[in-house]
Each structure stands twice: as C-alpha cells, then as structure tokens.
Design a protein around this motif. Structure first.
Motif, PDB file in Angstrom:
ATOM      1  N   GLY A   1       0.784  -1.235   0.000  1.00 24.06           N
ATOM      2  CA  GLY A   1       0.000   0.000   0.000  1.00 24.06           C
ATOM      3  C   GLY A   1       0.810   1.276   0.000  1.00 24.06           C
ATOM      4  N   ASP A   2       2.124   1.179   0.151  1.00 26.85           N
ATOM      5  CA  ASP A   2       2.975   2.370   0.146  1.00 26.85           C
ATOM      6  C   ASP A   2       3.142   2.899  -1.278  1.00 26.85           C
ATOM      7  N   GLY A   3       3.621   4.118  -1.387  1.00 30.18           N
ATOM      8  CA  GLY A   3       3.825   4.702  -2.710  1.00 30.18           C
ATOM      9  C   GLY A   3       4.803   5.853  -2.671  1.00 30.18           C
ATOM     10  N   ILE A   4       4.880   6.581  -3.767  1.00 30.43           N
ATOM     11  CA  ILE A   4       5.723   7.765  -3.876  1.00 30.43           C
ATOM     12  C   ILE A   4       4.957   8.842  -4.630  1.00 30.43           C
ATOM     13  N   ILE A   5       5.301  10.099  -4.367  1.00 26.36           N
ATOM     14  CA  ILE A   5       4.782  11.222  -5.139  1.00 26.36           C
ATOM     15  C   ILE A   5       5.924  12.216  -5.342  1.00 26.36           C
ATOM     16  N   TYR A   6       5.713  13.156  -6.258  1.00 25.41           N
ATOM     17  CA  TYR A   6       6.641  14.273  -6.399  1.00 25.41           C
ATOM     18  C   TYR A   6       6.091  15.395  -5.534  1.00 25.41           C
ATOM     19  N   ALA A   7       6.672  15.541  -4.350  1.00 23.63           N
ATOM     20  CA  ALA A   7       6.079  16.377  -3.310  1.00 23.63           C
ATOM     21  C   ALA A   7       5.936  17.855  -3.675  1.00 23.63           C
ATOM     22  N   PRO A   8       6.915  18.491  -4.356  1.00 24.59           N
ATOM     23  CA  PRO A   8       6.710  19.913  -4.687  1.00 24.59           C
ATOM     24  C   PRO A   8       5.449  20.151  -5.516  1.00 24.59           C
ATOM     25  N   ASN A   9       5.191  19.288  -6.487  1.00 19.14           N
ATOM     26  CA  ASN A   9       3.981  19.451  -7.295  1.00 19.14           C
ATOM     27  C   ASN A   9       2.732  19.109  -6.501  1.00 19.14           C
ATOM     28  N   ALA A  10       2.831  18.142  -5.607  1.00 18.28           N
ATOM     29  CA  ALA A  10       1.679  17.812  -4.760  1.00 18.28           C
ATOM     30  C   ALA A  10       1.319  18.988  -3.865  1.00 18.28           C
ATOM     31  N   ALA A  11       2.328  19.676  -3.323  1.00 17.18           N
ATOM     32  CA  ALA A  11       2.061  20.850  -2.485  1.00 17.18           C
ATOM     33  C   ALA A  11       1.385  21.949  -3.292  1.00 17.18           C
ATOM     34  N   ARG A  12       1.885  22.201  -4.499  1.00 23.42           N
ATOM     35  CA  ARG A  12       1.263  23.233  -5.345  1.00 23.42           C
ATOM     36  C   ARG A  12      -0.176  22.858  -5.693  1.00 23.42           C
ATOM     37  N   TRP A  13      -0.403  21.584  -5.991  1.00 24.21           N
ATOM     38  CA  TRP A  13      -1.748  21.156  -6.345  1.00 24.21           C
ATOM     39  C   TRP A  13      -2.725  21.323  -5.188  1.00 24.21           C
ATOM     40  N   LEU A  14      -2.297  21.002  -3.967  1.00 26.94           N
ATOM     41  CA  LEU A  14      -3.185  21.159  -2.820  1.00 26.94           C
ATOM     42  C   LEU A  14      -3.658  22.601  -2.681  1.00 26.94           C
ATOM     43  N   VAL A  15      -2.739  23.538  -2.878  1.00 26.72           N
ATOM     44  CA  VAL A  15      -3.119  24.956  -2.775  1.00 26.72           C
ATOM     45  C   VAL A  15      -4.070  25.334  -3.908  1.00 26.72           C
ATOM     46  N   GLU A  16      -3.766  24.882  -5.104  1.00 26.32           N
ATOM     47  CA  GLU A  16      -4.639  25.185  -6.249  1.00 26.32           C
ATOM     48  C   GLU A  16      -6.012  24.554  -6.075  1.00 26.32           C
ATOM     49  N   ASP A  17      -6.046  23.331  -5.554  1.00 31.34           N
ATOM     50  CA  ASP A  17      -7.313  22.626  -5.386  1.00 31.34           C
ATOM     51  C   ASP A  17      -8.215  23.304  -4.361  1.00 31.34           C
ATOM     52  N   ALA A  18      -7.609  24.020  -3.436  1.00 30.12           N
ATOM     53  CA  ALA A  18      -8.403  24.734  -2.428  1.00 30.12           C
ATOM     54  C   ALA A  18      -9.130  25.938  -3.007  1.00 30.12           C
ATOM     55  N   GLY A  19      -8.720  26.382  -4.185  1.00 26.52           N
ATOM     56  CA  GLY A  19      -9.421  27.462  -4.870  1.00 26.52           C
ATOM     57  C   GLY A  19      -9.286  28.799  -4.169  1.00 26.52           C
ATOM     58  N   ASN A  20     -10.338  29.588  -4.249  1.00 22.46           N
ATOM     59  CA  ASN A  20     -10.300  30.950  -3.723  1.00 22.46           C
ATOM     60  C   ASN A  20     -10.269  31.015  -2.207  1.00 22.46           C
ATOM     61  N   ALA A  21     -10.463  29.882  -1.550  1.00 24.89           N
ATOM     62  CA  ALA A  21     -10.418  29.878  -0.085  1.00 24.89           C
ATOM     63  C   ALA A  21      -9.012  30.127   0.444  1.00 24.89           C
ATOM     64  N   VAL A  22      -8.011  29.914  -0.405  1.00 25.82           N
ATOM     65  CA  VAL A  22      -6.619  30.131  -0.003  1.00 25.82           C
ATOM     66  C   VAL A  22      -6.034  31.256  -0.853  1.00 25.82           C
ATOM     67  N   ARG A  23      -5.532  32.275  -0.191  1.00 25.72           N
ATOM     68  CA  ARG A  23      -4.844  33.377  -0.867  1.00 25.72           C
ATOM     69  C   ARG A  23      -3.379  33.328  -0.497  1.00 25.72           C
TER      70      ARG A  23
END
Length: 371
Positions: free
Chosen positions: A139-161
């Motif tokens: 069940g373990d995995g890997i991600i490219y963390a810098p892009n994952a961090a950017r995506w989380l902020v983008e996915d939050a939309g206008n709620a995050v400035r």
C-alpha cells in the motif's frame, strides 16, 4: 482587522496540506511563503507506513489513508506511483524485525507480507543475491512532493490566498514580513520547518541534514521502494552520523538514492565522504548502481523534534498560535494526517485519531509570552 480566518506560514507539503484542510472546513486562509526551497523540495517524496513507535504508525497509517482517498483527483505531474515498499533483511536475524513490523501493521489493518530470499530475488532481480528476505508493504507509494504541495493549494481554490515574503516576527494574532507588511488573523499556524525557531521565543527543532543522489534515465528494472530494515535505527538515532540503504524508482526511469543523516549541520554543501559512504551502502544492495551515471547530488535539512514526533497543536502560552512542525523525514507521508488534526483542533472538533502524542504542549515547561 483580520486578513483571514487562519494564516499559515510555509507552503511546503505541511503548510499546503494545512491550508487545504482548513479550506475544506470553510475557512479563509492566507498562505505566506518565502519561496525558498525547503525539506519538501529536497526530500524523496515517499508515502511509507512507518512503525518505529505506536504514535508514528498511527499517524502515518491515518495520513496514508487520506492520501489514497485523493489519488483519483491528483494530476499526473504529482507523479504518484503505488509501488509499495520492500523492506530488506540483509541477515537472517533481521527477519525478526520484519515479523514485528508485520504484526504492528496488521494490528491497524495494514496489509503486508513476509517474503523469503527466493521471493525477494523474484520481486527485485537487481538486488544482490543472498539477502535473507524481507517484508513487502504493497500500500505504500511515492509522489513528487513539490507538485503535490502546489496542487493542494490550487485545489483549495479561492479559499486560499497566497502572499510571498519572509515572516520576520510574530505579534498577537499578527505576522510581520521583512518588507514591513502586517497580516492578522484569529489563528496563525507555523508550518515553516526550521525557520519557525527564528519566530519562537525558544527553539524547538533540531536540524538533520540529509543527502540524496539521482541517476540518469535507464530502462525501469526496480519495481518497489527498497529500504533496508536497519533504516529505522538510522532515522531515529539521537546522535552521530548514519547512512542506510533507500532507493526509489522514479517514473522518469531514474533511481533516487538515499539516505544519510547528520545532526545540527546547516551547511548546504555536499559532504563528499558521507555521500561516498551512502553510495557504497546502496551499491552493496544494488550492485548495478556502480555502473550508472549520477546526474545530480544535493543536500537538504529535516526539522526534527526532541522526541521524533511532530508538534501538532496550539502553543500552550499563545492560544492563537498553532504549531505544525518537526516532521523530520516523514513530512510527505504524514502531511495529510497532520493537517487534518490541526484543522480539527482549530475548529474544536474531535480528531479522527488520538492526537495526544503529537500535541505541541508536551515540549513546554515555561509560559513565556510575546510582548
């Protein structure tokens, strides 16, 4: 006048996850970042269930569950791969460590399987012969963390400035930037790694320097994240310098090689002798590495707490200040779980797992206050 409901300082994987989780709660978030690369940019990006203490296992298992719930929405550039982890026993006596690890994981419903020497050879033909066996955690995995961090902020939309700048001081419910700008909110969350020590009255974190190397692109022959069973002892040592075998096959066809730990060094230069020791250790498990080209080596800094567990919760002297710090080498793995605990605490909701072991208050014996 409040700028937002919550200010989060730091937009690495921890700060981004906190901002995302708080946005899911309907809160307005101001995310302040100095744009300097931190641990998120320097690390391996593993999502691995770690069990060196019951609290570490509980948080990593909870967080991995949250990560998996988001995988179908995660963009391709986050480079998620469900490769699993193969923990390797170099000697027969290390299989006892694998058995204990399996029992601990099974107690939380985490699937893993013991494998013998022949199975290891079939699973990963590039490994040297003669390894005693290991434990496979699919069940373990890997991600490219810098892009994952950017995506989380983008996915939050206008709620995050987002605001860019270095935070140089904190006052009551207020952050002050180097350019003199001030932003206020009822709650401020510190998720900026080692930089947090410059903003707190007393330091809470210890730097653990690490070095990594990555190869050129080759035909993909490593299937799992490969880690020696002695990795836990290296990762949680309280002193000295250590190396342990840890290799990831990146989606690019490259092999990412770790890992090392040096205490209390903030020198960004690569330690060539230590790097050589780390690479020698890796080649002992994967002899073919000795024939591969390395195209980049680099160093980064993990922020560790005194007891090896993250600091998640309100500062005992300042009820407006939350800490999301001290994740050491498990920041990517535990980001979503840590953020969920922080968001629940701020909203005065019941946390999904017992947050007592991670509460920041455990590290404090005094009650200093900002003037």
């Amino acid at each position: 006048m409040a700028t937002a409901d919550v200010i989060v300082i730091g937009a690495g994987i921890i700060g981004a996850a906190c901002a995302w989780q708080l946005a899911q709660q309907g809160l307005r978030v101001l995310l302040v970042d100095d744009r300097r690369p931190g641990a998120t940019a320097a690390g391996m990006g593993h999502l691995v269930c770690m069990d060196d203490s019951p609290a570490e296992l509980a948080l990593s298992a909870y967080s991995l569950h949250l990560w998996r719930s988001m995988l179908d929405r995660m963009p391709d550039n986050c480079a998620w791969r469900g490769c699993g982890t193969l923990w390797l026993a170099e000697k027969p006596q290390e299989m006892a460590i694998a058995e204990v690890k399996q029992q601990r994981m099974a107690a939380l419903g985490i699937n893993s399987e013991l494998v013998d020497s022949q199975q290891v050879a079939r699973l990963e033909p590039m490994l040297r012969s003669g390894l005693a066996g290991g434990l496979r955690v699919p069940g373990d995995g890997i991600i490219y963390a810098p892009n994952a961090a950017r995506w989380l902020v983008e996915d939050a939309g206008n709620a995050v400035r987002r605001v860019y700048g270095e935070v140089v001081a904190l006052e009551q419910q207020t952050v002050i930037l180097a350019n003199g700008e001030r932003f206020s909110a009822p709650v401020i969350t510190l998720a900026c790694g080692l930089h947090a020590d410059k903003l707190l009255p007393d330091p809470l974190l210890r730097a653990k320097k690490g070095q990594l190397a990555i190869t050129d692109r080759y035909p993909q022959r490593v299937r799992h994240q490969l880690v020696e069973l002695g990795y836990g002892a290296s990762a949680h040592a309280s002193d000295g310098t250590s190396v342990a075998f840890n290799v990831q096959a990146r989606p690019t066809g490259q092999l990412l090689i770790g890992s090392s730990r040096q205490f209390d060094s903030l020198d960004p230069a690569i330690d060539i002798p230590l790097l050589a020791t780390m690479l020698k250790r890796a080649a002992e498990f994967l002899p073919a590495l000795a024939t591969m080209n390395l195209i980049r080596c680099w160093a980064g800094f993990r922020a560790a707490s005194a007891d090896g567990l993250p600091l998640l919760g309100p500062h005992p002297a300042y009820p407006w200040l939350w800490l999301a710090l001290g994740h050491e080498g498990l920041g990517v793995t535990t980001a979503m779980g840590s953020a969920a605990l922080i968001a629940a605490q701020i909203q005065q909701q019941r946390t999904a797992i017992d947050d007592t072991p991670y509460r920041a208050a455990r590290m404090f014996t005094t009650n200093e206050a900002y003037q």
